[in-house]
Design an enzyme around this catalytic site. Structure first.
Site, PDB file in Angstrom:
ATOM      1  N   ARG A   1     -20.988  41.657  20.306  1.00 56.50           N
ATOM      2  CA  ARG A   1     -19.567  41.265  20.234  1.00 56.50           C
ATOM      3  C   ARG A   1     -19.321  40.216  19.150  1.00 56.50           C
ATOM      4  NH1 ARG A   1     -16.841  40.875  26.232  1.00 56.50           N
ATOM      5  NH2 ARG A   1     -17.099  43.064  26.757  1.00 56.50           N
TER       6      ARG A   1
ATOM      7  N   ASP B   1      -2.322  34.724  28.202  1.00 56.42           N
ATOM      8  CA  ASP B   1      -3.750  35.019  28.046  1.00 56.42           C
ATOM      9  C   ASP B   1      -4.336  33.992  27.080  1.00 56.42           C
ATOM     10  OD1 ASP B   1      -5.440  37.843  28.727  1.00 56.42           O
ATOM     11  OD2 ASP B   1      -6.314  36.575  27.169  1.00 56.42           O
TER      12      ASP B   1
HETATM   13  C1  LIG Z   1     -10.110  42.245  32.299  1.00 63.55           C
HETATM   14  S1  LIG Z   1      -8.670  41.500  31.655  1.00 63.55           S
HETATM   15  C2  LIG Z   1      -7.546  41.663  33.026  1.00 63.55           C
HETATM   16  C3  LIG Z   1      -6.174  42.108  32.598  1.00 63.55           C
HETATM   17  C4  LIG Z   1      -5.190  42.357  33.749  1.00 63.55           C
HETATM   18  N1  LIG Z   1      -4.944  41.165  34.507  1.00 63.55           N
HETATM   19  C5  LIG Z   1      -5.677  43.462  34.644  1.00 63.55           C
HETATM   20  O1  LIG Z   1      -6.060  43.225  35.775  1.00 63.55           O
HETATM   21  O2  LIG Z   1      -5.698  44.613  34.184  1.00 63.55           O
HETATM   22  C6  LIG Z   1      -9.091  39.765  31.728  1.00 63.55           C
HETATM   23  C7  LIG Z   1      -8.232  38.892  30.818  1.00 63.55           C
HETATM   24  O3  LIG Z   1      -8.435  37.510  31.171  1.00 63.55           O
HETATM   25  C8  LIG Z   1      -8.379  36.747  29.977  1.00 63.55           C
HETATM   26  N2  LIG Z   1      -9.031  35.447  30.188  1.00 63.55           N
HETATM   27  C9  LIG Z   1     -10.360  35.186  30.307  1.00 63.55           C
HETATM   28  N3  LIG Z   1     -10.559  33.857  30.433  1.00 63.55           N
HETATM   29  C10 LIG Z   1      -9.337  33.272  30.424  1.00 63.55           C
HETATM   30  C11 LIG Z   1      -8.878  31.926  30.512  1.00 63.55           C
HETATM   31  N4  LIG Z   1      -9.733  30.890  30.645  1.00 63.55           N
HETATM   32  N5  LIG Z   1      -7.553  31.697  30.451  1.00 63.55           N
HETATM   33  C12 LIG Z   1      -6.686  32.720  30.309  1.00 63.55           C
HETATM   34  N6  LIG Z   1      -7.045  34.016  30.209  1.00 63.55           N
HETATM   35  C13 LIG Z   1      -8.358  34.289  30.264  1.00 63.55           C
HETATM   36  C14 LIG Z   1      -9.084  37.626  28.947  1.00 63.55           C
HETATM   37  O4  LIG Z   1      -8.739  37.278  27.622  1.00 63.55           O
HETATM   38  C15 LIG Z   1      -8.610  39.019  29.356  1.00 63.55           C
HETATM   39  O5  LIG Z   1      -7.517  39.459  28.585  1.00 63.55           O
END
Ligand SMILES: C[S@@+](CC[C@H](N)C(=O)[O-])C[C@H]1O[C@@H](n2cnc3c(N)ncnc32)[C@H](O)[C@@H]1O
Length: 277
Positions: free
Chosen positions: A34, A143
Site C-alpha cells: 500500500r 472521514d
Molecule cells: C471500511 S470504511 C467504512 C465505510 C462505511 N462506514 C461503511 O460501513 O461502509 C472505513 C473508513 O473509516 C475511515 N477511518 C479510519 N480511521 C479513521 C479515523 N481515525 N477517523 C476518521 N475516519 C477514519 C477510513 O478512512 C475509511 O474510509
C-alpha cells in the site's frame, strides 16, 4: 524493496498515534504494497528514509497521504441494510410530527468513505418522507482520508461502486453519463443538498456544536484497539440526543454498553440510557 522491522515499527507507531489504525506485523507485506506508490511519489526507494520523512516536522503533508494509503475504504450502498430499515420504518415515522413542526434532524456518517453510506441515508429519508427535502435535515459525512471526502462530495460513482442501489432508486436519484471507465452515476441535487462532507479524524476534537440524532460509525472502529474504542463510546454518548441512535458495523460491539451510557437496541444498534428523574 522490503520494509525493515525498525521502519515498520516507526510507521505503525505513527499511524496508531495519528489515526488509531493498528498495523500488525502479520500484515507487513500488505502495508508495504500500500505504501510503495508513496515511496515513489516522494522519490525514495527506501522504507527507512520514508519512515524518517513521515516522522519529521517536514513530513506533515506526507503523513496525511500515508494515512490515506493505509486506510481501508471498502463500502457500498445500503450496506447492512437493517440500519436503513430501522431508520425508515421506526425512527423517522416516530419523529415525523416533530419534524413537521420544525424540529431539526441531524445524522452523522462517521468514517463515511466514498459517501455511499451518507447517500443511502439520504435516499432512505426521501423515500420515507419526500417532504424531508424541505425540512431542517442534514447528514454530516466525515472521514480522515481527504481523497474519499472529495470523492463523496463529487457524488460521481463508476458503475462498479453502485452495487447495492436498487434499480428504481438508481433511476430516480442518479443520472448516468459515459466516463473513462464506462458508465458513471451522479447523485441528484436532491441527495447532494442533504449531505455535507468534511475531513475529520475521529481521534481529534469534534467541532460539531449541535447534537446528533443518529450516528452511523460502521466498519471503522474494527481497525482500532480496545482502548481507542473505549474512549470513543462516551464521546458518541455526549454528542447524541437522549432519543438518539448509534449504529456500528456487523463485527463491532460496545464491550460494556452500560459503562458508556448505552443500551443495546438490536443487532449493532445502541441507544443512550436516559437517566431516571
Ligand atoms: C471500511 S470504511 C467504512 C465505510 C462505511 N462506514 C461503511 O460501513 O461502509 C472505513 C473508513 O473509516 C475511515 N477511518 C479510519 N480511521 C479513521 C479515523 N481515525 N477517523 C476518521 N475516519 C477514519 C477510513 O478512512 C475509511 O474510509
Amino acid at each position: 524493496m522490503a520494509i525493515d522491522p525498525k521502519s515498520f515499527e516507526a510507521i505503525a507507531d505513527l499511524a496508531y498515534r495519528e489515526s488509531g489504525l493498528q498495523l500488525v506485523v502479520e500484515k507487513a507485506s500488505m502495508i508495504q504494497s500500500r505504501l510503495r506508490h508513496r515511496l515513489k511519489a516522494v522519490g525514495t526507494d527506501s522504507f527507512a528514509s520514508y519512515a524518517e520523512l513521515v516522522c519529521s516536522d517536514e513530513g506533515l503533508d506526507e503523513r496525511r497521504q500515508m494515512i490515506s494509503a493505509l486506510t481501508t475504504n471498502v463500502s457500498h450502498f445500503f450496506r447492512e441494510s437493517h440500519h436503513f430499515e430501522l431508520l425508515g420504518q421506526k425512527i423517522l415515522p416516530g419523529l415525523i410530527d416533530k419534524l413537521r413542526a420544525g424540529r431539526r434532524f441531524r445524522v452523522w456518517s462517521a468514517g463515511c468513505s466514498n459517501g455511499q453510506e451518507a447517500y443511502s441515508i439520504a435516499m432512505t429519508m426521501l423515500e420515507t418522507f419526500p417532504e424531508m427535502a424541505k425540512m431542517d435535515v442534514k447528514i454530516l459525512a466525515t472521514d480522515i482520508d481527504p481523497k474519499v471526502v472529495s470523492f463523496g462530495r463529487s457524488a460521481v460513482y463508476p458503475e462498479r461502486l453502485t452495487t447495492g442501489i436498487p434499480k428504481n432508486l438508481k433511476d430516480k436519484y442518479f443520472s448516468v453519463q459515459k466516463g473513462k471507465e464506462g458508465d458513471e452515476y451522479t447523485a441528484s441535487e436532491a441527495l447532494k443538498s442533504l449531505v455535507v462532507f468534511k475531513e475529520l479524524n475521529l481521534l481529534s476534537n469534534w467541532p460539531m456544536k449541535q447534537k446528533m440524532d443518529v450516528v452511523f460509525c460502521r466498519n471503522v472502529v474494527i481497525y482500532f484497539d480496545a482502548d481507542t474504542q473505549d474512549r470513543l463510546w462516551p464521546r458518541f454518548h455526549s454528542l447524541l440526543n437522549s432519543d438518539g441512535h448509534l449504529f456500528l458495523g456487523h463485527s463491532e460491539r460496545i464491550s460494556e454498553p452500560s459503562n458508556a451510557g448505552f443500551i443495546n437496541n438490536g443487532p449493532t444498534s445502541y441507544r443512550p440510557i436516559v437517566a431516571k428523574r
